[in-house]
Design an enzyme around this catalytic site. Structure first.
Site, PDB file in Angstrom:
ATOM      1  N   CYS A 101      40.060  23.915  36.721  1.00 30.04           N
ATOM      2  CA  CYS A 101      38.980  23.757  37.712  1.00 30.04           C
ATOM      3  C   CYS A 101      37.700  23.158  37.137  1.00 30.04           C
ATOM      4  CB  CYS A 101      38.700  25.064  38.432  1.00 30.04           C
ATOM      5  SG  CYS A 101      38.136  26.390  37.367  1.00 30.04           S
ATOM      6  N   LYS A 107      43.712  38.570  39.197  1.00 37.32           N
ATOM      7  CA  LYS A 107      42.433  37.892  39.374  1.00 37.32           C
ATOM      8  C   LYS A 107      42.192  37.735  40.874  1.00 37.32           C
ATOM      9  CE  LYS A 107      39.917  33.641  38.372  1.00 37.32           C
ATOM     10  NZ  LYS A 107      39.891  32.386  37.622  1.00 37.32           N
ATOM     11  N   ARG A 137      30.574  29.403  38.554  1.00 37.47           N
ATOM     12  CA  ARG A 137      30.906  28.088  39.108  1.00 37.47           C
ATOM     13  C   ARG A 137      29.710  27.159  39.013  1.00 37.47           C
ATOM     14  NH1 ARG A 137      34.700  30.119  44.134  1.00 37.47           N
ATOM     15  NH2 ARG A 137      36.214  31.169  42.782  1.00 37.47           N
ATOM     16  N   GLU A 149      51.727  41.511  40.150  1.00 41.89           N
ATOM     17  CA  GLU A 149      51.286  40.384  39.308  1.00 41.89           C
ATOM     18  C   GLU A 149      51.348  40.762  37.825  1.00 41.89           C
ATOM     19  OE1 GLU A 149      50.619  37.346  39.806  1.00 41.89           O
ATOM     20  OE2 GLU A 149      49.993  37.028  41.875  1.00 41.89           O
ATOM     21  N   LYS A 152      40.308  41.296  36.961  1.00 39.79           N
ATOM     22  CA  LYS A 152      39.050  40.566  37.106  1.00 39.79           C
ATOM     23  C   LYS A 152      38.710  40.386  38.578  1.00 39.79           C
ATOM     24  CE  LYS A 152      37.243  35.963  36.467  1.00 39.79           C
ATOM     25  NZ  LYS A 152      37.517  34.591  36.266  1.00 39.79           N
ATOM     26  N   SER A 187      30.499  36.878  35.898  1.00 37.36           N
ATOM     27  CA  SER A 187      29.161  36.296  35.971  1.00 37.36           C
ATOM     28  C   SER A 187      28.265  36.954  37.025  1.00 37.36           C
ATOM     29  CB  SER A 187      29.275  34.799  36.249  1.00 37.36           C
ATOM     30  OG  SER A 187      29.972  34.555  37.459  1.00 37.36           O
TER      31      SER A 187
HETATM   32  C1  PBG Z   1      38.416  29.473  35.935  1.00 35.43           C
HETATM   33  C2  PBG Z   1      37.639  30.701  35.750  1.00 35.43           C
HETATM   34  C3  PBG Z   1      36.687  31.282  36.604  1.00 35.43           C
HETATM   35  C4  PBG Z   1      36.175  32.379  35.931  1.00 35.43           C
HETATM   36  C5  PBG Z   1      36.835  32.465  34.719  1.00 35.43           C
HETATM   37  N1  PBG Z   1      37.745  31.428  34.638  1.00 35.43           N
HETATM   38  C6  PBG Z   1      36.147  30.849  37.900  1.00 35.43           C
HETATM   39  C7  PBG Z   1      36.939  30.852  39.122  1.00 35.43           C
HETATM   40  O1  PBG Z   1      38.090  31.271  39.182  1.00 35.43           O
HETATM   41  O2  PBG Z   1      36.373  30.345  40.094  1.00 35.43           O
HETATM   42  C8  PBG Z   1      35.081  33.283  36.425  1.00 35.43           C
HETATM   43  C9  PBG Z   1      34.291  33.961  35.379  1.00 35.43           C
HETATM   44  C10 PBG Z   1      33.021  34.573  35.807  1.00 35.43           C
HETATM   45  O3  PBG Z   1      32.657  34.593  37.001  1.00 35.43           O
HETATM   46  O4  PBG Z   1      32.327  35.041  34.916  1.00 35.43           O
HETATM   47  N2  PBG Z   1      39.414  29.521  36.867  1.00 35.43           N
END
Ligand code: PBG
Length: 320
Positions: free
Chosen positions: A118, A191, A201, A229, A244, A270
């Protein structure tokens, strides 16, 4: 008469009866490394976290190591994005070159790499897009190439975060047939599709350009599905599984922990970090106390290790 307060009466006795041991070595610090013109740039939505160039990454890691931080997870931000996310698996991509430099300079550092498309795709999705759909198997092919190139460049552990089906077995097979049996896999297994990824993002410039991630990331209403999963990823060869985000999913951490025999990682994401930072900057709550309570609760729920943007502050300020 039973009086539970007897065991809370003083600091010493509270220490003796405390059930959750916090071990700083179980924290993993995320880093954003950017290709191109960026030298050092604060991420507006994540006060205290920066996007840095490779040279500055090396400087920051040296400081981390001096402070005692020995485990990191790397996220790459390429200069150019395209439909196939070429930058993710290119031999001289930002992660690949950073890995080689890091491993040369700091062989003692444990480096995990986030494996996803991504950050590298122009459409911002974690896979290959055709007619507005995210295709699973072609995505797995590119994710596998990415993981393999990270491992060849020296990653100790690869962490696929794309949530495509069957990627763990594909990555395991590719690593094994390349003589990389010792490279481990931490799978982002449960996730969830979460609003808490917003600041990330922004940091990675990976907002999906159309639609959302709900056809691959999990529905927050589901908990048995998290077990499914996790079990699939264990069968496919994951060494460590992940839940997560962490805070809205402590029940999932607890449930998964009770059901598996391999280590469990939790990602304190984040948005969870930004809430704490913004509250503290506004003087609404004490940052140290918030961070201690949050980290403690994630370990108490059952995480064996935690990825957290607070790791730097925890070490530098001696919060544990
Ligand atoms: C990539 C990824 C993401 C995060 C970790 N790896 C973003 C998403 O899935 O949109 C999020 C990490 C965070 O919010 O700290 N796919």
């Amino acid at each position: 008469m039973i009086r539970p307060r007897r065991l809370r009466n003083g600091e010493r006795i509270r220490e003796l009866v405390s059930e959750t041991l916090i071990e700083k070595n179980k924290l993993i610090m995320p880093h954003f490394v950017a290709e191109g013109k960026t030298k050092r740039e604060e991420i507006p939505s994540m006060p205290g976290i920066e996007r840095v160039c490779r040279e500055n990454l090396l400087r920051d890691i040296e400081k981390d190591l001096n402070a005692g931080i020995k485990s990191i997870i790397l996220f790459g931000i390429p200069e150019k994005k395209d439909d196939e996310g070429t930058g993710a698996y290119s031999e001289n991509g930002i992660i690949q070159t950073s890995l080689r430099a890091l491993k040369r300079r700091f062989p003692e550092l444990f480096v995990i790499t986030d494996v996803c498309l991504c950050e590298y795709t122009s459409h911002g999705h974690c896979g290959v897009v055709k007619d507005g759909r995210i295709l699973n198997d072609p995505s797995v092919e590119l994710i596998t190439r990415t993981a393999l190139s990270h491992a060849r460049s020296g990653a100790d552990m690869v962490a696929p975060s794309d949530m495509m089906d069957l990627r763990v077995s594909s990555i395991r097979a590719a690593l094994d047939s390349d003589g990389l049996q010792d490279t481990s896999i931490m799978s982002y297994s449960a996730k969830y599709s979460s609003a808490f990824y917003g600041p990330f993002r922004e940091a990675a410039g990976s907002v999906p350009q159309f639609g959302d991630r709900k056809t691959y990331q999990m529905d927050p209403r589901n908990s048995r599905e998290a077990l499914k999963e996790v079990f699939i990823d264990i069968e496919e060869g994951a060494d460590i599984v992940m839940v997560k985000p962490a805070l809205s999913y402590l029940d999932i951490i607890c449930r998964v922990k009770d059901s598996i025999e391999i280590p469990l990682c939790a990602y304190n994401v984040s948005g969870e970090y930004s809430m704490v930072k913004l509250m503290s900057l506004k003087g609404i709550a004490d940052e140290r106390m918030l961070v201690r309570e949050i980290i403690t609760s994630i370990f108490r729920a059952g995480a064996d290790m935690i990825i957290s943007y607070h790791t730097g502050d925890i070490y530098r300020n001696g919060w544990f």
